[in-house]
Design a protein around this motif. Structure first.
Motif, PDB file in Angstrom:
ATOM      1  N   MET A 249     -48.744  15.829 -64.190  1.00  0.00           N
ATOM      2  CA  MET A 249     -47.533  15.020 -64.361  1.00  0.00           C
ATOM      3  C   MET A 249     -47.886  13.660 -64.954  1.00  0.00           C
ATOM      4  N   HIS A 250     -49.034  13.155 -64.545  1.00  0.00           N
ATOM      5  CA  HIS A 250     -49.472  11.862 -65.074  1.00  0.00           C
ATOM      6  C   HIS A 250     -49.633  11.926 -66.591  1.00  0.00           C
ATOM      7  N   VAL A 251     -50.345  12.945 -67.040  1.00  0.00           N
ATOM      8  CA  VAL A 251     -50.530  13.116 -68.485  1.00  0.00           C
ATOM      9  C   VAL A 251     -49.180  13.333 -69.155  1.00  0.00           C
ATOM     10  N   PHE A 252     -48.345  14.127 -68.498  1.00  0.00           N
ATOM     11  CA  PHE A 252     -47.048  14.446 -69.080  1.00  0.00           C
ATOM     12  C   PHE A 252     -46.199  13.184 -69.266  1.00  0.00           C
ATOM     13  N   ILE A 253     -46.164  12.334 -68.235  1.00  0.00           N
ATOM     14  CA  ILE A 253     -45.378  11.102 -68.322  1.00  0.00           C
ATOM     15  C   ILE A 253     -45.881  10.242 -69.481  1.00  0.00           C
ATOM     16  N   TYR A 254     -47.191  10.143 -69.558  1.00  0.00           N
ATOM     17  CA  TYR A 254     -47.794   9.340 -70.613  1.00  0.00           C
ATOM     18  C   TYR A 254     -47.408   9.874 -71.995  1.00  0.00           C
ATOM     19  N   LEU A 255     -47.604  11.174 -72.166  1.00  0.00           N
ATOM     20  CA  LEU A 255     -47.286  11.785 -73.457  1.00  0.00           C
ATOM     21  C   LEU A 255     -45.811  11.629 -73.795  1.00  0.00           C
ATOM     22  N   PHE A 256     -44.981  11.768 -72.772  1.00  0.00           N
ATOM     23  CA  PHE A 256     -43.549  11.677 -73.009  1.00  0.00           C
ATOM     24  C   PHE A 256     -43.169  10.304 -73.545  1.00  0.00           C
ATOM     25  N   TYR A 257     -43.637   9.260 -72.866  1.00  0.00           N
ATOM     26  CA  TYR A 257     -43.305   7.903 -73.310  1.00  0.00           C
ATOM     27  C   TYR A 257     -43.844   7.633 -74.713  1.00  0.00           C
ATOM     28  N   LEU A 258     -45.078   8.051 -74.898  1.00  0.00           N
ATOM     29  CA  LEU A 258     -45.742   7.783 -76.168  1.00  0.00           C
ATOM     30  C   LEU A 258     -44.985   8.437 -77.323  1.00  0.00           C
ATOM     31  N   THR A 259     -44.734   9.735 -77.174  1.00  0.00           N
ATOM     32  CA  THR A 259     -44.084  10.453 -78.258  1.00  0.00           C
ATOM     33  C   THR A 259     -42.653   9.982 -78.436  1.00  0.00           C
ATOM     34  N   ALA A 260     -41.968   9.787 -77.315  1.00  0.00           N
ATOM     35  CA  ALA A 260     -40.573   9.364 -77.414  1.00  0.00           C
ATOM     36  C   ALA A 260     -40.476   8.066 -78.194  1.00  0.00           C
TER      37      ALA A 260
ATOM     38  N   MET B 243     -45.873  20.837 -80.251  1.00  0.00           N
ATOM     39  CA  MET B 243     -46.996  20.089 -80.800  1.00  0.00           C
ATOM     40  C   MET B 243     -47.736  19.334 -79.690  1.00  0.00           C
ATOM     41  N   GLU B 244     -46.951  18.757 -78.766  1.00  0.00           N
ATOM     42  CA  GLU B 244     -47.550  18.027 -77.638  1.00  0.00           C
ATOM     43  C   GLU B 244     -48.472  18.932 -76.842  1.00  0.00           C
ATOM     44  N   ALA B 245     -47.960  20.119 -76.523  1.00  0.00           N
ATOM     45  CA  ALA B 245     -48.758  21.060 -75.751  1.00  0.00           C
ATOM     46  C   ALA B 245     -50.054  21.342 -76.492  1.00  0.00           C
TER      47      ALA B 245
END
Lengths: 543, 259
Positions: free
Chosen positions: A140-151, A180-182
């Protein structure tokens, strides 16, 4: 501890986690601490410039969230590729290539410390938390990070796309970006896994460091390119499908646009579209399988393999004896060279500007190329643009007094040295020989190619001036003991001095220009500089 | 007393070809202070890491509080405290943030942990840095924080790996007193260290590990009788078969004299 908004949002899905067998409240606590710690790191995009100011201002501001503005700004770069034309394969390849590059590098640069945190093992595994919860928290930590970054990168471009190409484009983009994120996540993890399999933790940290340097460098260049992106890009480029393009991964993600929006049902587009969808999904399941192996390899980070002895080359020894007179000076030369080569913090601060210094003269030349054409450049006095590389000398000399391991400087105090001048001389010479010369050589070779052999005396002159200028910089900037202060102490007044030190460069360059107007002028200038160098290096470097 | 809290049967562990533990047998009862000693690489940390579940993959049987730990049930960890040898903490947190976090992981109430952590920090003489970042702590302060974080949840077994590293003499006195009192309250303490004088003084039982085997197990008095040596240090040298210290010392000094 402050309650983080992201977590409040996540709370809405708590039952989902509970059903999957994850202890939600524990996971939430771990995430809360991790996010808090993230906020206290300085992201690599803020590395350049006076990043430390805000630290004093407020301790709780989230550095990561602030850095998102920077990424949003980079996202704007992709807008031209979305707006202009319906040539989706070309346009969207570039856009996905760009987003992939930014997300992946910043993931490695800023997030590797999270992925590679071995403290977790001692701190979390010894507590009564089951493994599922720990890995869920990590994910979830990685996911949150990726989400903010990409968004932050794609939100504005996608809004623009929504208006320009309609709702299908918008929805398709969202699906493809998630895929792509995955893919990126799995790819990064696999890269780490491979590196850790063959090398030890130090090597991995080095590689992460180089990626960080690369990212900082790209961002510096990014500012330059931004203004020109509309001119350089040819929007009418038509891509004809070729088989080898299978290896250009961003093209996979561009192909579905052609299928969905332009109605191209060629096998080429279909194959790419299938790849874009299936590879990330397959990769993700492979990744889930490999996580335990990853965790095991992670332990290697703590293990330091025995390094082989590195013999000093004869050539290196001769150079040291040539440039340094006394024994102490030679010792400090060697020490400073090693520090510059090995200290990751130092490299991260200095190397990007070193790369930039190489490019500087060519940016100037590029501008005049548009005005005059190549022949006018090779006959002209364009080689004087080499003075622009000297701009970075004062900032590096200023940096020499900082170190991430500044506490080790107590050693100077205990040494039986009369004065510290060998330390200063040795360090300054090490900077010139180990950092400046190699870079200068590269430019020289390129310049001789462009301008011909006639510029060789001029290049020698500029080298002498650089040496003299380094001493001047050193004297004007505070004579601080090298590697003795924390990076956090980078002050404002110093930055102003660095700015003021541009003036001598202009004077030197002006004199150089005048000397070219007189016969043998350059040679006379060289002799004067030789004497000035000898005098300044002898006399003025005193502690 | 007499209640068994830990039993290890024929514990073996290898890293590839290297066998680190070659069959450890051990039973530990309530209230014991065990000095767990041995030369570097003897397998001390490995044993402790296996007990805590940081490392996996062993043969033999480990029972803590009467239940086998290999079945993946992690409830036993609620009753264990651990001070690792290397002071690994999330050091960009403050002491307050770190300790409350750890306490909450044991299921304690936030306010309760906060109160407890603060009192313990104050009693240990580091109350004033409770709200400072751990990164700014001195070595001794960090160590005190680690000690406190291992005891917040009132564990029944404590694994301490070089716990007095960096503590000043007065703090060491306090710490020894804490251990004695905890043992009197029925806690079991595993104390692993290279400082033999301290181990000799505080342990009620000493276990010496050498090459992955237990080579000595008993009270200090018992070891003394078996080995006819005066101090634990000498017994240690005797049992690990190390006699060259004089010779090596002489050679070392002679190389120092060559300038």
């Amino acid at each position: 501890m402050k309650d983080i908004r992201t977590l409040k949002f996540l709370d809405k899905f708590s039952s989902l986690f509970q059903r999957a067998g994850v202890d939600y409240s524990t996971m939430r606590k771990i995430l809360q601490v991790k996010l808090l710690m993230d906020g206290r790191r300085v992201p690599t995009v803020f590395n350049q410039g006076a990043q430390r100011k805000k630290k004093k201002a407020d301790n709780e501001g989230n550095g990561f969230l602030k850095s998102l503005w920077m990424y949003a700004f980079f996202g704007l770069l992709t807008i031209p590729f979305i707006v202009l034309g319906d040539n989706y394969l070309f346009q969207m390849s570039i856009m996905f290539g760009f987003v992939m590059f930014i997300v992946m590098t910043s993931m490695i640069a800023d997030f590797s410390s999270v992925l590679l945190d071995i403290r977790d093992k001692n701190i979390l595994y010894t507590r009564p938390i089951d493994k599922k919860t720990i890995s869920a928290a990590k994910m979830m930590h990685v996911f949150i990070y990726l989400f903010y970054l990409t968004a932050s990168i794609v939100t504005i471009p996608l809004m623009v796309g929504l208006f320009r190409h309609g709702i299908v484009f918008f929805l398709l983009s969202i699906i493809l970006i998630i895929l792509m994120e995955a893919f990126i996540l799995v790819l990064t993890a696999l890269i780490y896994m491979l590196i850790l399999k063959f090398f030890d933790g130090e090597k991995l940290k080095d590689i992460v460091n180089y990626v960080q340097i690369g990212l900082s460098f790209t961002i510096m260049i990014g500012y330059q390119v931004l203004g020109r992106s509309f001119e350089i890009i040819n929007f009418h480029a038509v891509l004809t499908p070729k088989w080898w393009q299978v290896f250009i991964i961003p093209m996979w993600f561009a192909a579905p646009y052609e299928v969905a929006l332009n109605g191209h049902f060629d096998s080429f587009y279909i194959i790419f579209s299938i790849l874009a969808i299936s590879v990330p999904i397959v990769a993700f399941f492979v990744y889930l399988r490999l996580v335990p192996t990853f965790e095991k390899n992670l332990q290697k980070l703590a293990v330091h393999s025995v390094a082989k002895e590195k013999k000093q080359s004869k050539f290196g020894k001769t150079i040291i004896q040539l440039v340094c007179s006394s024994k102490e000076e030679q010792a400090f030369f060697r020490f400073a060279s090693i520090m510059m080569k090995n200290e990751r913090d130092f490299k991260l601060k200095v190397y990007p500007s070193l790369g930039f210094a190489i490019i500087m003269p060519f940016i100037f030349l590029f501008n005049s190329l548009r005005d005059g054409g190549f022949s006018s450049i090779s006959d002209g006095k364009g080689y004087l643009t080499i003075y622009s590389t000297m701009i970075f000398i004062p900032s590096v000399i200023m940096m020499l007094k900082f170190s991430g391991k500044y506490k080790g400087a107590w050693i100077y105090k205990t040494l039986p040295l009369g004065d510290l001048s060998p330390l200063f001389k040795g360090t300054l010479k090490a900077f010139l020989v180990r950092l400046y010369l190699p870079m200068y050589f590269i430019i020289c070779i390129l310049f001789v190619v462009i301008f011909g052999g006639r510029v060789i005396p001029d290049l020698i002159l500029v080298l002498l001036i650089s040496a003299l200028y380094s001493v001047i910089c050193f004297i004007i900037l505070k004579k601080a003991i090298p590697f003795s202060e924390s990076f956090e102490a980078v002050g404002q007044t110093e930055s102003w001095k660095v700015f003021g030190l541009m003036i001598p460069i202009v004077i030197f360059a002006g004199l150089h220009y005048l000397s070219t107007l007189v016969g043998f002028g350059v040679y006379i200038y060289i002799v004067i500089m030789l004497i000035a160098n000898l005098f300044l290096w002898r006399k003025s470097i005193r502690a | 007393m007499g209640e068994e809290v830990l039993s290890i049967q024929d514990l073996q562990k290898d890293y590839g070809a290297k066998k680190v533990l070659q069959g450890i047998n051990l039973t530990v009862e309530r209230g014991e202070i065990i000095g767990y000693i041995g030369p570097n690489g003897a397998g001390k940390s490995t044993t402790v890491k296996l007990l805590l579940g940081i490392e996996e993959g062993y043969t033999g049987e480990i029972k803590i509080f009467g239940t086998d730990i290999s079945d993946g049930n992690i409830d036993y960890k609620r009753r264990i405290g651990y001070v690792p040898e290397i002071a690994e903490v999330y050091d960009n947190l403050t002491g307050h943030e770190y300790l409350t976090f750890i306490g909450e992981l044991y299921g304690m109430e936030y306010d309760r942990v906060d109160y407890k952590a603060k009192s313990l920090m104050e009693l240990f003489g580091v109350g004033e840095v409770y709200h400072s970042r751990i990164a700014s702590y001195s070595k001794g302060m960090r160590q005190k924080l680690l000690i406190i974080s291992s005891m917040l949840h009132n564990p029944d077994i404590l694994f301490l790996d070089e716990p007095i590293n960096g503590l000043d003499a007065n703090s060491v006195m306090i710490f020894k007193e804490i251990l004695a009192q905890l043992a009197a309250h029925g806690k079991t303490i595993f104390y692993s260290s290279h400082i033999m004088d301290v181990v000799e003084k505080i342990s009620s039982r000493i276990i010496l590990l050498h090459g992955g085997n237990i080579v000595a197990d008993g009270t200090f008095a018992e070891l003394k009788n078996q080995n006819h040596e005066g101090t634990l240090e000498e017994i240690f040298n005797e049992l690990t078969d190390f006699h060259e210290h004089k010779d090596i010392g002489t050679r070392f000094v002679s190389v120092v004299h060559e300038v």
